[in-house]
Design a protein around this motif. Structure first.
Motif, PDB file in Angstrom:
ATOM      1  N   VAL A   1       0.870  -1.161   0.000  1.00  0.00           N
ATOM      2  CA  VAL A   1       0.000   0.000   0.000  1.00  0.00           C
ATOM      3  C   VAL A   1       0.909   1.213   0.000  1.00  0.00           C
ATOM      4  O   VAL A   1       1.865   1.278   0.770  1.00  0.00           O
ATOM      5  CB  VAL A   1      -0.911   0.026   1.258  1.00  0.00           C
ATOM      6  CG1 VAL A   1      -1.680   1.321   1.347  1.00  0.00           C
ATOM      7  CG2 VAL A   1      -1.839  -1.158   1.273  1.00  0.00           C
ATOM      8  N   ASP A   2       0.647   2.199  -0.868  1.00  0.00           N
ATOM      9  CA  ASP A   2       1.438   3.419  -0.911  1.00  0.00           C
ATOM     10  C   ASP A   2       0.479   4.596  -0.784  1.00  0.00           C
ATOM     11  O   ASP A   2      -0.385   4.790  -1.632  1.00  0.00           O
ATOM     12  CB  ASP A   2       2.233   3.501  -2.214  1.00  0.00           C
ATOM     13  CG  ASP A   2       3.289   4.590  -2.173  1.00  0.00           C
ATOM     14  OD1 ASP A   2       3.343   5.347  -1.180  1.00  0.00           O
ATOM     15  OD2 ASP A   2       4.059   4.685  -3.141  1.00  0.00           O
ATOM     16  N   LEU A   3       0.625   5.357   0.305  1.00  0.00           N
ATOM     17  CA  LEU A   3      -0.256   6.498   0.567  1.00  0.00           C
ATOM     18  C   LEU A   3       0.582   7.763   0.720  1.00  0.00           C
ATOM     19  O   LEU A   3       1.011   8.097   1.821  1.00  0.00           O
ATOM     20  CB  LEU A   3      -1.078   6.265   1.844  1.00  0.00           C
ATOM     21  CG  LEU A   3      -2.063   5.106   1.824  1.00  0.00           C
ATOM     22  CD1 LEU A   3      -2.589   4.823   3.210  1.00  0.00           C
ATOM     23  CD2 LEU A   3      -3.202   5.423   0.883  1.00  0.00           C
ATOM     24  N   ALA A   4       0.856   8.439  -0.353  1.00  0.00           N
ATOM     25  CA  ALA A   4       1.516   9.751  -0.337  1.00  0.00           C
ATOM     26  C   ALA A   4       2.657   9.838   0.676  1.00  0.00           C
ATOM     27  O   ALA A   4       2.548  10.488   1.706  1.00  0.00           O
ATOM     28  CB  ALA A   4       0.487  10.845  -0.092  1.00  0.00           C
ATOM     29  N   GLY A   5       3.747   9.159   0.404  1.00  0.00           N
ATOM     30  CA  GLY A   5       4.918   9.230   1.275  1.00  0.00           C
ATOM     31  C   GLY A   5       4.955   8.201   2.375  1.00  0.00           C
ATOM     32  O   GLY A   5       5.826   8.236   3.243  1.00  0.00           O
ATOM     33  N   PHE A   6       4.017   7.282   2.366  1.00  0.00           N
ATOM     34  CA  PHE A   6       3.981   6.198   3.355  1.00  0.00           C
ATOM     35  C   PHE A   6       3.722   4.897   2.620  1.00  0.00           C
ATOM     36  O   PHE A   6       2.717   4.753   1.931  1.00  0.00           O
ATOM     37  CB  PHE A   6       2.882   6.425   4.394  1.00  0.00           C
ATOM     38  CG  PHE A   6       2.727   5.288   5.362  1.00  0.00           C
ATOM     39  CD1 PHE A   6       3.621   5.119   6.403  1.00  0.00           C
ATOM     40  CD2 PHE A   6       1.696   4.381   5.217  1.00  0.00           C
ATOM     41  CE1 PHE A   6       3.480   4.057   7.290  1.00  0.00           C
ATOM     42  CE2 PHE A   6       1.545   3.321   6.102  1.00  0.00           C
ATOM     43  CZ  PHE A   6       2.442   3.166   7.137  1.00  0.00           C
ATOM     44  N   ALA A   7       4.642   3.961   2.752  1.00  0.00           N
ATOM     45  CA  ALA A   7       4.493   2.654   2.103  1.00  0.00           C
ATOM     46  C   ALA A   7       4.380   1.574   3.173  1.00  0.00           C
ATOM     47  O   ALA A   7       5.125   1.576   4.159  1.00  0.00           O
ATOM     48  CB  ALA A   7       5.683   2.372   1.192  1.00  0.00           C
ATOM     49  N   LEU A   8       3.459   0.662   2.961  1.00  0.00           N
ATOM     50  CA  LEU A   8       3.219  -0.452   3.871  1.00  0.00           C
ATOM     51  C   LEU A   8       3.165  -1.727   3.050  1.00  0.00           C
ATOM     52  O   LEU A   8       2.424  -1.797   2.074  1.00  0.00           O
ATOM     53  CB  LEU A   8       1.887  -0.240   4.611  1.00  0.00           C
ATOM     54  CG  LEU A   8       1.356  -1.370   5.479  1.00  0.00           C
ATOM     55  CD1 LEU A   8       2.297  -1.627   6.654  1.00  0.00           C
ATOM     56  CD2 LEU A   8      -0.037  -1.022   5.978  1.00  0.00           C
TER      57      LEU A   8
END
Length: 175
Positions: free
Chosen positions: A6-13
């Protein structure tokens, strides 16, 4: 577990790699023997030591969590049996109990700070540091691999919950 990201604007999980996990407990001589058997040194308190395919995370005065890649895990039980013969210790495989999450990006520390009481400033929690913590209401372990990359170990039963809480925190903090 299948890897997902999951990639949410500067945060990857992402779900982490397939690892074999062992919890070791013992005094200094046994700890040295256990670490040497996988080719690494004994890490400092809350520190990390690595060797080819093996990572040792020192979570307590007499406790190390070993994370082993598949190639390093082959034959490790026999190596430990030989190295630890005659030394008081406890060594328990916890592979099925835990799962890995990889967290990264420039907002990783900020998002993790929404779930954990730890101070994620690099001066307080530098790369190469590992510790147990709460991730909202779930027990977990965080290893800071780089300034913007973290390895999380959570109990498999809490994985959906922690994943959902991280996604929610990432969404809520992106503005």
């Amino acid at each position: 577990m299948a890897e997902s990201t999951v990639d949410l604007a500067g945060f990857a999980l992402a779900t982490g790699p397939s690892l074999t996990r062992w919890v070791f407990q013992g005094r200094e001589a046994a700890m040295q023997a256990a670490c040497a058997a996988v080719g690494c040194t004994v890490p400092d308190m809350l520190g990390v030591a690595q060797a080819e395919g093996a990572t040792a995370l020192r979570l307590g005065p007499y406790e190390v969590l070993f994370l082993l890649e598949p190639a390093a895990a082959q034959g490790v039980a026999e190596a430990w049996a030989s190295a630890l013969s005659g030394l008081a210790h406890s060594l328990v495989e916890v592979t099925a109990r835990q799962a890995t999450l990889s967290v990264g990006g420039p907002r990783a520390a900020e998002v993790l700070g929404c779930l954990s009481p730890l101070d994620f400033a690099p001066a307080s929690f530098a790369p190469g540091t590992a510790t147990r913590t709460l991730l909202d209401k779930a027990d977990g372990m965080i290893w800071r691999q780089a300034e913007d990359r973290f390895h999380l170990e959570v109990w498999t039963s809490f994985l959906p919950y922690v994943t959902a809480m991280l996604k929610s925190a990432a969404h809520d903090t992106r503005f």
